[in-house]
Design a protein around this motif. Structure first.
Motif, PDB file in Angstrom:
ATOM      1  N   ASP A 101      11.752  16.320  60.139  1.00  0.00           N
ATOM      2  CA  ASP A 101      12.983  17.101  60.035  1.00  0.00           C
ATOM      3  C   ASP A 101      13.719  16.888  58.711  1.00  0.00           C
ATOM      4  OD1 ASP A 101      13.529  14.499  60.696  1.00  0.00           O
ATOM      5  OD2 ASP A 101      14.565  14.954  62.570  1.00  0.00           O
ATOM      6  N   ASP A 102      13.123  16.124  57.799  1.00  0.00           N
ATOM      7  CA  ASP A 102      13.721  15.881  56.484  1.00  0.00           C
ATOM      8  C   ASP A 102      13.008  16.695  55.414  1.00  0.00           C
ATOM      9  OD1 ASP A 102      15.307  14.029  57.759  1.00  0.00           O
ATOM     10  OD2 ASP A 102      14.196  12.287  57.046  1.00  0.00           O
ATOM     11  N   HIS A 103      13.434  16.546  54.160  1.00  0.00           N
ATOM     12  CA  HIS A 103      12.656  17.120  53.065  1.00  0.00           C
ATOM     13  C   HIS A 103      12.716  16.224  51.836  1.00  0.00           C
ATOM     14  CE1 HIS A 103      16.102  18.811  50.767  1.00  0.00           C
ATOM     15  NE2 HIS A 103      16.611  19.111  51.946  1.00  0.00           N
ATOM     16  N   MET A 104      11.732  16.397  50.949  1.00  0.00           N
ATOM     17  CA  MET A 104      11.556  15.548  49.768  1.00  0.00           C
ATOM     18  C   MET A 104      12.066  16.218  48.508  1.00  0.00           C
ATOM     19  SD  MET A 104       7.583  14.313  49.941  1.00  0.00           S
ATOM     20  CE  MET A 104       6.872  13.394  51.304  1.00  0.00           C
ATOM     21  N   ASN A 105      12.526  15.399  47.573  1.00  0.00           N
ATOM     22  CA  ASN A 105      12.643  15.829  46.182  1.00  0.00           C
ATOM     23  C   ASN A 105      11.226  16.152  45.691  1.00  0.00           C
ATOM     24  OD1 ASN A 105      12.328  15.202  43.242  1.00  0.00           O
ATOM     25  ND2 ASN A 105      14.524  14.882  43.335  1.00  0.00           N
ATOM     26  N   GLN A 106      11.077  17.184  44.883  1.00  0.00           N
ATOM     27  CA  GLN A 106       9.732  17.613  44.479  1.00  0.00           C
ATOM     28  C   GLN A 106       8.992  16.575  43.633  1.00  0.00           C
ATOM     29  OE1 GLN A 106       9.978  21.217  42.180  1.00  0.00           O
ATOM     30  NE2 GLN A 106      11.024  20.236  40.451  1.00  0.00           N
ATOM     31  N   ASP A 107       9.707  15.590  43.111  1.00  0.00           N
ATOM     32  CA  ASP A 107       9.065  14.568  42.290  1.00  0.00           C
ATOM     33  C   ASP A 107       8.928  13.230  43.028  1.00  0.00           C
ATOM     34  OD1 ASP A 107       7.828  14.108  39.804  1.00  0.00           O
ATOM     35  OD2 ASP A 107       9.573  13.012  39.065  1.00  0.00           O
ATOM     36  N   ARG A 108       9.176  13.237  44.360  1.00  0.00           N
ATOM     37  CA  ARG A 108       9.161  11.963  45.090  1.00  0.00           C
ATOM     38  C   ARG A 108       7.818  11.248  44.991  1.00  0.00           C
ATOM     39  NH1 ARG A 108       9.642  10.753  51.642  1.00  0.00           N
ATOM     40  NH2 ARG A 108       7.963   9.256  51.487  1.00  0.00           N
ATOM     41  N   ILE A 109       6.727  11.926  45.305  1.00  0.00           N
ATOM     42  CA  ILE A 109       5.414  11.274  45.321  1.00  0.00           C
ATOM     43  C   ILE A 109       5.043  10.793  43.923  1.00  0.00           C
ATOM     44  CG2 ILE A 109       2.960  11.563  45.819  1.00  0.00           C
ATOM     45  CD1 ILE A 109       4.791  11.514  48.292  1.00  0.00           C
ATOM     46  N   ASN A 110       5.260  11.603  42.929  1.00  0.00           N
ATOM     47  CA  ASN A 110       4.919  11.229  41.550  1.00  0.00           C
ATOM     48  C   ASN A 110       5.718  10.017  41.087  1.00  0.00           C
ATOM     49  OD1 ASN A 110       3.513  11.893  38.995  1.00  0.00           O
ATOM     50  ND2 ASN A 110       5.602  12.174  38.250  1.00  0.00           N
ATOM     51  N   THR A 111       7.022  10.013  41.386  1.00  0.00           N
ATOM     52  CA  THR A 111       7.889   8.905  40.960  1.00  0.00           C
ATOM     53  C   THR A 111       7.470   7.589  41.616  1.00  0.00           C
ATOM     54  OG1 THR A 111       9.770  10.398  40.632  1.00  0.00           O
ATOM     55  CG2 THR A 111      10.272   8.055  40.938  1.00  0.00           C
ATOM     56  N   MET A 112       7.235   7.616  42.912  1.00  0.00           N
ATOM     57  CA  MET A 112       6.885   6.396  43.632  1.00  0.00           C
ATOM     58  C   MET A 112       5.510   5.881  43.230  1.00  0.00           C
ATOM     59  SD  MET A 112       8.402   7.344  47.393  1.00  0.00           S
ATOM     60  CE  MET A 112       9.307   5.895  47.866  1.00  0.00           C
ATOM     61  N   LEU A 113       4.572   6.782  43.088  1.00  0.00           N
ATOM     62  CA  LEU A 113       3.219   6.382  42.707  1.00  0.00           C
ATOM     63  C   LEU A 113       3.212   5.773  41.302  1.00  0.00           C
ATOM     64  CD1 LEU A 113       0.225   6.311  43.425  1.00  0.00           C
ATOM     65  CD2 LEU A 113       0.019   8.621  42.471  1.00  0.00           C
ATOM     66  N   ALA A 114       3.945   6.392  40.372  1.00  0.00           N
ATOM     67  CA  ALA A 114       3.993   5.864  39.001  1.00  0.00           C
ATOM     68  C   ALA A 114       4.573   4.452  38.974  1.00  0.00           C
ATOM     69  CB  ALA A 114       4.821   6.795  38.116  1.00  0.00           C
ATOM     70  N   SER A 115       5.615   4.211  39.768  1.00  0.00           N
ATOM     71  CA  SER A 115       6.230   2.880  39.767  1.00  0.00           C
ATOM     72  C   SER A 115       5.296   1.843  40.385  1.00  0.00           C
ATOM     73  CB  SER A 115       7.567   2.907  40.505  1.00  0.00           C
ATOM     74  OG  SER A 115       7.403   3.200  41.875  1.00  0.00           O
ATOM     75  N   LEU A 116       4.542   2.228  41.419  1.00  0.00           N
ATOM     76  CA  LEU A 116       3.589   1.301  42.027  1.00  0.00           C
ATOM     77  C   LEU A 116       2.442   0.975  41.072  1.00  0.00           C
ATOM     78  CD1 LEU A 116       3.239   2.479  45.741  1.00  0.00           C
ATOM     79  CD2 LEU A 116       4.085   0.275  44.938  1.00  0.00           C
ATOM     80  N   LYS A 117       1.973   1.970  40.353  1.00  0.00           N
ATOM     81  CA  LYS A 117       0.889   1.722  39.396  1.00  0.00           C
ATOM     82  C   LYS A 117       1.363   0.820  38.258  1.00  0.00           C
ATOM     83  CE  LYS A 117      -1.909   5.820  40.259  1.00  0.00           C
ATOM     84  NZ  LYS A 117      -2.499   7.060  39.702  1.00  0.00           N
ATOM     85  N   GLU A 118       2.616   0.977  37.874  1.00  0.00           N
ATOM     86  CA  GLU A 118       3.166   0.137  36.806  1.00  0.00           C
ATOM     87  C   GLU A 118       3.338  -1.310  37.266  1.00  0.00           C
ATOM     88  OE1 GLU A 118       7.257  -0.427  34.166  1.00  0.00           O
ATOM     89  OE2 GLU A 118       6.961   1.408  35.339  1.00  0.00           O
ATOM     90  N   LYS A 119       3.847  -1.504  38.492  1.00  0.00           N
ATOM     91  CA  LYS A 119       4.168  -2.851  38.974  1.00  0.00           C
ATOM     92  C   LYS A 119       2.984  -3.558  39.638  1.00  0.00           C
ATOM     93  CE  LYS A 119       8.469  -2.676  37.699  1.00  0.00           C
ATOM     94  NZ  LYS A 119       8.970  -3.529  36.598  1.00  0.00           N
TER      95      LYS A 119
END
Length: 335
Positions: free
Chosen positions: A93-111
């Motif tokens: 019942d929610d919705h995402m910012n269109q860059d949510r997956i990209n932002t989170m994945l990039a931070s995980l790959k960096e850290k």
């Protein structure tokens, strides 16, 4: 890892009014290598038809039926069907910012592994947001901005579910969705904390929480306050409680009594303090309440604070500061 697959797990039940918006927000993601594992938890409205329509349009949407019932078994089912190296959740019942997956994945790959990607959140509702939800979101976002979420984990759920992402191996190490303990998102937050995952700071709103009267967290007994207290006490006793210290419960309101009753039933010794003159000296559950000033004479106390008033909490912090006691080590706010 350059084009890693992200699995998005979505349990759903009777969300026909909002489901299309949710799924469309995933289709609109800037990052494209994802799969949705959507588990129908015995819907009796048009939710399944909506999910199947998206599946026909886009084979990245995979639809299954929960073999049991409830959100935890649906999540187990979804995880069992997932193939991604990275795992995240979504509420139907929610919705995402269109860059949510990209932002989170990039931070995980960096850290790297051992990290937990989180994002800031915002409530929205047709009739406006009540003050309590607004204050919770602001408090949570402040923690998320600095990645200091786990410092206040005993107050409230500090991981903005479902706005998190982890390496699959880290989720497995935390027990994934195996425990049957509700609220399941708060329990998972504690297990992330227990395994030492590091929250990656984020200053961007990545997820939008929809509030409405029939939302599961409002209507299900599994999200009642007593369940939150049970989880807090369970992990406090498991992770924090120092048997070389004297356990103290501060506060004799509803939450204080719930904690005291549980400790008493489990034969765990504690001292009970408060500042209410009507309760000082009273015997409750076989424990006599004493004035909080007695803490000054107790050697090596470790305190659970069940006082929710913000002004009183500030006074309590000052009291412990004068005693040179430290938050999240010598005392823990449970609300």
């Amino acid at each position: 890892m350059a084009n890693s697959l992200v699995s998005i797990l979505i349990p759903f039940k009777n969300v026909e009014e909002y489901f299309e918006e949710c799924l469309e927000s995933i289709r609109s993601q800037t990052y494209q290598n994802w799969e949705v594992i959507a588990i129908n938890d015995h819907s009796d409205d048009n939710s399944l038809a909506i999910a199947e329509r998206f599946s026909k349009l886009d084979n990245r949407f995979k639809i299954f039926t929960n073999t049991e019932s409830g959100i935890i078994t649906a999540l187990r089912n979804a995880y069992g069907h997932s193939r991604g190296e990275f795992i995240t959740r979504m509420d139907a019942d929610d919705h995402m910012n269109q860059d949510r997956i990209n932002t989170m994945l990039a931070s995980l790959k960096e850290k790297g592994k051992g990290s937990l990607a989180i994002g800031q959140v915002k409530y929205f509702a047709k009739d406006g947001i009540n003050d309590g939800y607004d204050r919770y979101a602001k408090w949570l976002n402040q923690l998320t901005a600095g990645g200091t979420n786990f410092e206040e984990i005993y107050k409230e759920c500090v991981i903005p579910s479902p706005c998190w992402m982890v390496h699959r191996t880290d989720l497995d190490a935390c027990g994934a969705f195996l425990p049957d303990r509700y609220p399941e998102d708060y329990d998972l937050a504690f297990r992330f904390y227990e395994k030492g995952l590091t929250c990656i700071p984020c200053n961007k709103t990545l997820h939008y929480w929809r509030d409405y009267d029939t939302r599961t967290s409002r209507t299900s007994e599994h999200y009642a306050q007593n369940y939150f207290l049970e989880i807090k006490l369970h992990y406090f006793l498991k992770l924090e409680c120092n048997t070389n210290k004297t356990l103290v419960v501060w506060g004799a309101g509803k939450k204080g009594k719930t904690i005291a009753k549980s400790l008493t039933e489990n034969n765990i010794h504690f001292i009970w303090v408060c500042d209410n003159p009507k309760k000082i000296g009273k015997d409750i559950y076989g424990i006599k309440l004493i004035h909080y000033s007695k803490l000054k004479t107790i050697e090596n106390p470790q305190s659970i604070i069940t006082v929710s008033n913000e002004q009183e909490q500030m006074s309590i912090k000052s009291f412990f500061t004068d005693l040179k006691q430290k938050s999240a080590k010598d005392y823990f706010f449970f609300c």
